[in-house]
Design a protein around this motif. Structure first.
Motif, mmCIF file in Angstrom:
data_model
loop_
_atom_site.group_PDB
_atom_site.id
_atom_site.type_symbol
_atom_site.label_atom_id
_atom_site.label_comp_id
_atom_site.label_asym_id
_atom_site.label_seq_id
_atom_site.Cartn_x
_atom_site.Cartn_y
_atom_site.Cartn_z
ATOM 1 N N GLU A 3 -9.880 5.667 -9.400
ATOM 2 C CA GLU A 3 -8.623 6.181 -8.856
ATOM 3 C C GLU A 3 -7.545 6.177 -9.939
ATOM 4 N N ILE A 4 -6.770 7.238 -9.967
ATOM 5 C CA ILE A 4 -5.660 7.358 -10.920
ATOM 6 C C ILE A 4 -4.401 7.690 -10.121
ATOM 7 N N LEU A 5 -3.353 6.905 -10.299
ATOM 8 C CA LEU A 5 -2.084 7.156 -9.621
ATOM 9 C C LEU A 5 -1.004 7.358 -10.671
ATOM 10 N N VAL A 6 -0.364 8.520 -10.650
ATOM 11 C CA VAL A 6 0.670 8.824 -11.636
ATOM 12 C C VAL A 6 1.931 9.354 -10.935
ATOM 13 N N ARG A 7 3.015 9.336 -11.668
ATOM 14 C CA ARG A 7 4.291 9.859 -11.180
ATOM 15 C C ARG A 7 4.677 11.071 -12.017
ATOM 16 N N GLY A 8 4.912 12.187 -11.362
ATOM 17 C CA GLY A 8 5.351 13.389 -12.054
ATOM 18 C C GLY A 8 6.838 13.604 -11.839
ATOM 19 N N GLU A 9 7.534 14.088 -12.857
ATOM 20 C CA GLU A 9 8.975 14.295 -12.769
ATOM 21 C C GLU A 9 9.357 15.620 -13.399
ATOM 22 N N ARG A 139 7.094 21.908 -10.911
ATOM 23 C CA ARG A 139 6.930 21.361 -12.254
ATOM 24 C C ARG A 139 6.578 19.879 -12.216
ATOM 25 N N ALA A 140 7.063 19.151 -11.195
ATOM 26 C CA ALA A 140 6.720 17.733 -11.076
ATOM 27 C C ALA A 140 5.227 17.565 -10.791
ATOM 28 N N ILE A 141 4.674 18.439 -9.945
ATOM 29 C CA ILE A 141 3.225 18.394 -9.678
ATOM 30 C C ILE A 141 2.447 18.695 -10.962
ATOM 31 N N ALA A 142 2.885 19.724 -11.690
ATOM 32 C CA ALA A 142 2.210 20.073 -12.942
ATOM 33 C C ALA A 142 2.275 18.921 -13.938
ATOM 34 N N ASP A 143 3.412 18.227 -13.960
ATOM 35 C CA ASP A 143 3.573 17.072 -14.848
ATOM 36 C C ASP A 143 2.595 15.970 -14.460
ATOM 37 N N ALA A 144 2.432 15.732 -13.160
ATOM 38 C CA ALA A 144 1.491 14.707 -12.690
ATOM 39 C C ALA A 144 0.057 15.069 -13.049
ATOM 40 N N VAL A 145 -0.297 16.337 -12.877
ATOM 41 C CA VAL A 145 -1.656 16.786 -13.211
ATOM 42 C C VAL A 145 -1.934 16.579 -14.696
ATOM 43 N N ARG A 147 -0.484 14.414 -16.720
ATOM 44 C CA ARG A 147 -0.568 12.978 -17.010
ATOM 45 C C ARG A 147 -1.939 12.423 -16.613
ATOM 46 N N ALA A 148 -2.392 12.813 -15.412
ATOM 47 C CA ALA A 148 -3.686 12.318 -14.941
ATOM 48 C C ALA A 148 -4.812 12.784 -15.861
ATOM 49 N N ALA A 149 -4.731 14.028 -16.336
ATOM 50 C CA ALA A 149 -5.754 14.542 -17.244
ATOM 51 C C ALA A 149 -5.773 13.753 -18.545
ATOM 52 N N ASP A 150 -4.583 13.386 -19.038
ATOM 53 C CA ASP A 150 -4.516 12.586 -20.266
ATOM 54 C C ASP A 150 -5.176 11.223 -20.071
ATOM 55 N N TYR A 151 -4.878 10.569 -18.945
ATOM 56 C CA TYR A 151 -5.464 9.258 -18.673
ATOM 57 C C TYR A 151 -6.976 9.353 -18.505
ATOM 58 N N ALA A 152 -7.418 10.386 -17.797
ATOM 59 C CA ALA A 152 -8.855 10.554 -17.575
ATOM 60 C C ALA A 152 -9.599 10.781 -18.885
ATOM 61 N N ALA A 153 -9.014 11.629 -19.737
ATOM 62 C CA ALA A 153 -9.659 11.893 -21.026
ATOM 63 C C ALA A 153 -9.715 10.630 -21.876
ATOM 64 N N ALA A 154 -8.639 9.857 -21.868
ATOM 65 C CA ALA A 154 -8.601 8.633 -22.665
ATOM 66 C C ALA A 154 -9.610 7.610 -22.169
ATOM 67 N N ALA A 155 -9.904 7.647 -20.862
ATOM 68 C CA ALA A 155 -10.833 6.680 -20.279
ATOM 69 C C ALA A 155 -12.267 7.207 -20.208
ATOM 70 N N GLY A 156 -12.494 8.383 -20.744
ATOM 71 C CA GLY A 156 -13.834 8.945 -20.736
ATOM 72 C C GLY A 156 -14.266 9.409 -19.358
ATOM 73 N N LEU A 157 -13.346 9.885 -18.567
ATOM 74 C CA LEU A 157 -13.652 10.354 -17.223
ATOM 75 C C LEU A 157 -13.641 11.876 -17.173
ATOM 76 N N GLY A 158 -14.166 12.415 -16.106
ATOM 77 C CA GLY A 158 -14.162 13.855 -15.920
ATOM 78 C C GLY A 158 -12.810 14.340 -15.424
ATOM 79 N N THR A 159 -12.754 15.617 -15.084
ATOM 80 C CA THR A 159 -11.504 16.212 -14.601
ATOM 81 C C THR A 159 -11.087 15.568 -13.283
#
Length: 221
Positions: A3-9, A139-145, A147-159
């Protein structure tokens, strides 16, 4: 599954379109009739001018309060009886869409000791605020997406896939830094010259908490 929880702004900005100002007519005297009479005359003039501005389209809306009077005892000097002072007051509030007309009005009123102008509250038209809020949320939703993609990539996870969306709090336009500037200028004006007002920009902010789920990337297996 992770699970990934992020805040978009996001922030959208636009020049202020409305300026709401309150003009208070106030006078002190030794007799209530004197105070009431002076204020009633000045207040009637301010209300008539606000009404005229509305008729011309410079003012979007306005309202006037009734004249009221109060009294208090004022210290005069050691060993002397206190002076009874009567204060009459009334106010007119108007929302201008024509900033130049407002500047001219403030400059005209500023030469009379009877009138006091409160702080100017800048705002956006309802349609503009609604449009900016919609763009900010997208734009806040796009920002959250992102951020989540960055975290997933850094952790070796899929989309990551969205599992939840939550708005943490309501947002509102922020007042510009120039909010009180016109009033300061008015205080220094003694010629009745028009006051140049600068509204600046207002901000509409959006924030969103988005939950995602991502699985381990098996592309390399």
């Amino acid at each position: 599954m992770v699970e990934i929880l992020v805040r978009g702004e996001a922030v959208e900005r636009a020049a202020a379109e409305r300026a709401t100002v309150t003009v208070q007519s106030r006078w002190q005297a030794d007799a209530p009739d004197e105070a009431m009479g002076r204020v009633a005359t000045g207040h009637a003039r301010v209300a008539a001018e606000a009404k005229a501005f509305a008729a011309s389209g410079a003012v979007e809306s306005w309202h006037a309060d009734r004249v009221w009077v109060s009294h208090h005892r004022e210290w005069v000097g050691e060993g002397q009886p206190q002076r009874l002072v009567f204060t009459a007051s009334a106010s007119v509030t108007a929302t201008f869409v024509d900033v130049e007309a407002l500047g001219a009005w403030i400059g005209d009123l500023g030469v009379e000791q009877l009138h006091e102008v409160g702080g100017i509250a800048w705002s956006l038209a309802e349609g503009t605020e609604r449009e900016l809020a919609g763009r900010a949320r997208s734009r806040a939703i796009a920002d959250a997406v992102a951020r989540a993609a960055d975290y997933a990539a850094a952790a070796g996870l899929g989309t990551p896939a969205i599992t939840s969306i939550r708005e943490p709090e309501a947002t509102a336009p922020r007042p510009p830094m120039a909010k009180a500037r016109g009033i300061e200028l008015m205080a220094a004006s003694d010629s009745g010259a028009a006051i140049e007002l600068a509204a600046g920009e207002l901000e509409v902010r959006a924030a969103v908490e988005v939950g995602f789920a991502a699985e381990a990337d098996r592309a390399g297996d």
